[in-house]
Design a protein around this motif. Structure first.
Motif, short mmCIF file in Angstrom:
data_model
loop_
_atom_site.label_atom_id
_atom_site.label_comp_id
_atom_site.label_asym_id
_atom_site.label_seq_id
_atom_site.Cartn_x
_atom_site.Cartn_y
_atom_site.Cartn_z
N GLU A 95 -26.39 -3.62 -26.99
CA GLU A 95 -27.60 -3.18 -26.29
C GLU A 95 -27.28 -2.06 -25.31
OE1 GLU A 95 -31.70 -3.24 -25.52
OE2 GLU A 95 -30.53 -4.20 -27.10
N LEU A 96 -26.16 -2.18 -24.62
CA LEU A 96 -25.74 -1.11 -23.70
C LEU A 96 -25.44 0.18 -24.47
CD1 LEU A 96 -23.35 -3.09 -21.35
CD2 LEU A 96 -25.46 -1.94 -20.63
N TRP A 97 -24.82 0.02 -25.63
CA TRP A 97 -24.52 1.19 -26.46
C TRP A 97 -25.80 1.91 -26.86
CZ3 TRP A 97 -25.69 1.92 -31.74
CH2 TRP A 97 -25.13 3.08 -32.31
N ARG A 98 -26.83 1.15 -27.22
CA ARG A 98 -28.12 1.76 -27.58
C ARG A 98 -28.71 2.50 -26.38
NH1 ARG A 98 -29.34 0.14 -32.57
NH2 ARG A 98 -28.47 -1.84 -33.30
N ASP A 99 -28.57 1.91 -25.21
CA ASP A 99 -29.10 2.58 -24.02
C ASP A 99 -28.27 3.83 -23.67
OD1 ASP A 99 -31.36 1.11 -23.41
OD2 ASP A 99 -30.23 -0.43 -22.35
N SER A 100 -26.98 3.79 -24.00
CA SER A 100 -26.17 4.99 -23.75
C SER A 100 -26.68 6.16 -24.60
CB SER A 100 -24.69 4.71 -24.06
OG SER A 100 -24.43 4.65 -25.45
N GLN A 101 -27.15 5.86 -25.81
CA GLN A 101 -27.75 6.91 -26.64
C GLN A 101 -29.06 7.41 -26.03
OE1 GLN A 101 -25.81 7.47 -29.67
NE2 GLN A 101 -24.59 6.11 -28.38
N LYS A 102 -29.85 6.46 -25.57
CA LYS A 102 -31.17 6.79 -25.02
C LYS A 102 -31.06 7.67 -23.77
CE LYS A 102 -35.35 4.57 -23.20
NZ LYS A 102 -36.02 3.26 -22.95
N TYR A 103 -30.08 7.34 -22.91
CA TYR A 103 -29.97 8.04 -21.62
C TYR A 103 -28.83 9.07 -21.60
CZ TYR A 103 -33.23 4.51 -19.95
OH TYR A 103 -34.32 3.71 -19.79
N HIS A 104 -28.28 9.35 -22.77
CA HIS A 104 -27.25 10.40 -22.91
C HIS A 104 -26.04 10.13 -22.01
CE1 HIS A 104 -30.27 12.55 -25.20
NE2 HIS A 104 -31.10 12.43 -24.18
N LEU A 105 -25.50 8.93 -22.15
CA LEU A 105 -24.32 8.51 -21.41
C LEU A 105 -23.17 8.26 -22.37
CD1 LEU A 105 -26.06 5.85 -19.14
CD2 LEU A 105 -25.25 8.10 -18.38
N GLY A 106 -21.96 8.33 -21.86
CA GLY A 106 -20.82 7.90 -22.64
C GLY A 106 -20.71 6.39 -22.59
N PHE A 107 -20.11 5.80 -23.61
CA PHE A 107 -19.97 4.34 -23.66
C PHE A 107 -18.58 3.97 -24.19
CE2 PHE A 107 -19.84 0.41 -26.06
CZ PHE A 107 -20.46 -0.49 -25.22
N LEU A 108 -17.93 3.07 -23.46
CA LEU A 108 -16.68 2.50 -23.98
C LEU A 108 -16.51 1.08 -23.50
CD1 LEU A 108 -14.38 2.36 -21.54
CD2 LEU A 108 -14.20 4.79 -21.99
N THR A 109 -15.66 0.36 -24.19
CA THR A 109 -15.28 -0.97 -23.78
C THR A 109 -13.78 -1.13 -23.99
OG1 THR A 109 -15.81 -3.33 -23.95
CG2 THR A 109 -15.75 -2.06 -26.01
N TYR A 110 -13.27 -2.30 -23.67
CA TYR A 110 -11.82 -2.50 -23.65
C TYR A 110 -11.42 -3.50 -24.72
CZ TYR A 110 -12.71 -0.37 -19.14
OH TYR A 110 -13.13 0.48 -18.16
N LYS A 111 -10.46 -3.10 -25.55
CA LYS A 111 -10.03 -3.94 -26.65
C LYS A 111 -8.51 -3.90 -26.73
CE LYS A 111 -10.61 -4.63 -31.63
NZ LYS A 111 -11.18 -4.07 -32.87
N ASP A 112 -7.88 -5.04 -26.41
CA ASP A 112 -6.42 -5.12 -26.38
C ASP A 112 -5.88 -4.02 -25.45
OD1 ASP A 112 -6.51 -7.25 -28.19
OD2 ASP A 112 -6.56 -5.87 -29.88
N ASP A 113 -5.12 -3.09 -25.99
CA ASP A 113 -4.53 -2.05 -25.14
C ASP A 113 -5.12 -0.67 -25.39
OD1 ASP A 113 -3.53 -1.78 -27.65
OD2 ASP A 113 -1.42 -1.60 -27.06
N ILE A 114 -6.38 -0.64 -25.87
CA ILE A 114 -7.05 0.65 -26.09
C ILE A 114 -8.43 0.66 -25.44
CG2 ILE A 114 -5.89 0.99 -28.32
CD1 ILE A 114 -8.66 0.34 -29.60
N LEU A 115 -8.95 1.87 -25.25
CA LEU A 115 -10.33 2.05 -24.84
C LEU A 115 -11.13 2.33 -26.10
CD1 LEU A 115 -9.80 4.45 -21.78
CD2 LEU A 115 -10.00 1.95 -21.77
N ALA A 116 -12.01 1.44 -26.43
CA ALA A 116 -12.81 1.58 -27.65
C ALA A 116 -14.09 2.33 -27.31
CB ALA A 116 -13.13 0.20 -28.24
N ALA A 117 -14.20 3.56 -27.78
CA ALA A 117 -15.34 4.42 -27.46
C ALA A 117 -16.44 4.27 -28.50
CB ALA A 117 -14.90 5.88 -27.38
#
Length: 282
Positions: A95-117
Motif C-alpha cells: 500500500e505504501l508502494w502504491r502511494d509512493s507512485q501516487k505522490y512521486h516518492l522513492g520507496f524501499l524496504t530492508y531485506k536481509d543485508d540489502i535495500l530492496a527498492a
C-alpha cells in the motif's frame, strides 16, 4: 544523579558529517564503558548499518545492545541475538508502494543485508545506502521478490516535498503505523506503537535501570520521543529545531566537533566508578 546509561543516535550524533566516528568521541565512549557505564545505540538504521558504529565504539566488548529500525528491533551485540522484534502488517508495504507512485516518492524496504527498492533508485536512496552500508537492489517485478514481513519502510524525496505529503500520509495510516522524518529527505514507516522511547523502555526493564538514570542524545525528528522520555534529553548543536525545543540540554559543540564527548564530560564526569564490572553486565 549517578547516570547509568548513555543512549546515542548514530547519524548527526555519534558520527560526524562524513558518517565517521571521530577519535575523540570513540575514546570518550570507550573510557565511559570502562568505568562501568553502559552505552546503547538507538538508530533508524537497519542492524547492518549500526554494527560498524557499534564496533568502532567497542560496544560488543561491553555486552551492550542496539535499537534498530527506530526501535522495531532490539539486538544484543555480544552474539547478535534479537531480543525483541516488530514487523509491519504484510499488506502495508504494498500500500505504501502504491502511494509512493501516487505522490512521486522513492520507496524501499530492508531485506536481509540489502535495500530492496520498489522504485527506481534516486539520490536519497543512494544516501541511505551510504549511511547503512547496504547495497540497493531494484527489481521491476518488486513484489515477486518480497516474501517476508519487514521491520520498516522508507519513503524518500525532496525535503520540501516530504514536508508536504507527510501530514497526508500520516492521516491515512495513523491507525496502522508510526511515521516520522529521520532526515529531512526521509519519511520512516515502522509498526504501530514503535519508536525509540518505547523500545528503550523495554530495554531498561530488562537491564533494571530507571529512566531517570538515562541520558539520551540525538539530532533529528525520530529522536524526540526518547529525548522526552530520558532522565536527561540532549540535543546536539546541529539538531533540528523541534528537537532542541524538546531537550533538557543543547550541546555547545556539534557532531563535527565531538558533541558526544561534551555530553560525557558534563553528565558523567571523568571520575571512576567503584562498581565491579561483573555487577554492571548481567
Amino acid at each position: 544523579m549517578d547516570y547509568q546509561l548513555l543512549v546515542l543516535d548514530v547519524d548527526g550524533t555519534a558520527t560526524n558529517s562524513a558518517k565517521q566516528v571521530t577519535e575523540k568521541t570513540r575514546d570518550a565512549v570507550i573510557r565511559l564503558q570502562e568505568r562501568g557505564v553502559r552505552v546503547v545505540i538507538a538508530s533508524g538504521r537497519a542492524p547492518n548499518g549500526v554494527y560498524p558504529v557499534a564496533e568502532a565504539l567497542e560496544l560488543p566488548r561491553f555486552g551492550s545492545h542496539i535499537l534498530a529500525f527506530n526501535g522495531a528491533k532490539i539486538i544484543r551485540l555480544k552474539n547478535r541475538v534479537c531480543l525483541y522484534e516488530r514487523t509491519l502488517p504484510t499488506y502495508i508495504p504494498e500500500e505504501l508502494w502504491r502511494d509512493s507512485q501516487k505522490y512521486h516518492l522513492g520507496f524501499l524496504t530492508y531485506k536481509d543485508d540489502i535495500l530492496a527498492a520498489g522504485t527506481k533508485p534516486d539520490q536519497y536512496m543512494a544516501l541511505e545506502s551510504e549511511i547503512s552500508a547496504m547495497p540497493i537492489e531494484y527489481h521491476r517485478n518488486f513484489w515477486e521478490t518480497m516474501d517476508d514481513a519487514v521491520n520498516g519502510c522508507l519513503l524518500t524525496g525532496r525535503p520540501s516535498h516530504i514536508r508536504e505529503v507527510e501530514p497526508i500520509l500520516r492521516e491515512k495510516y495513523e491507525q496502522e503505523v508510526e511515521m516520522f522524518r529521520s532526515e529531512p529527505c526521509f519519511l520512516e514507516v515502522v509498526p504501530k506503537d514503535v519508536d525509540k522511547a518505547r523500545s528503550l523502555k523495554r530495554l531498561l526493564k530488562r537491564l533494571n535501570i530507571p529512566r531517570e538514570a538515562v541520558v539520551c542524545c540525538g539530532d533529528s525528528f525520530n529522536d524526540i520521543t526518547m529525548i522526552q522520555y530520558a532522565g536527561v534529553g540532549v540535543a546536539m548543536a546541529n539538531a533540528q529545531e523541534e528537537l532542541k525545543q524538546a531537550a533538557d540540554y543543547v550541546t555547545q559543540r556539534d557532531n563535527d566537533h565531538d558533541g558526544v564527548a561534551e555530553v560525557i564530560e558534563k553528565f558523567f564526569g571523568n571520575g571512576s566508578r567503584t562498581d565491579p564490572i561483573s555487577k554492571i553486565y548481567h
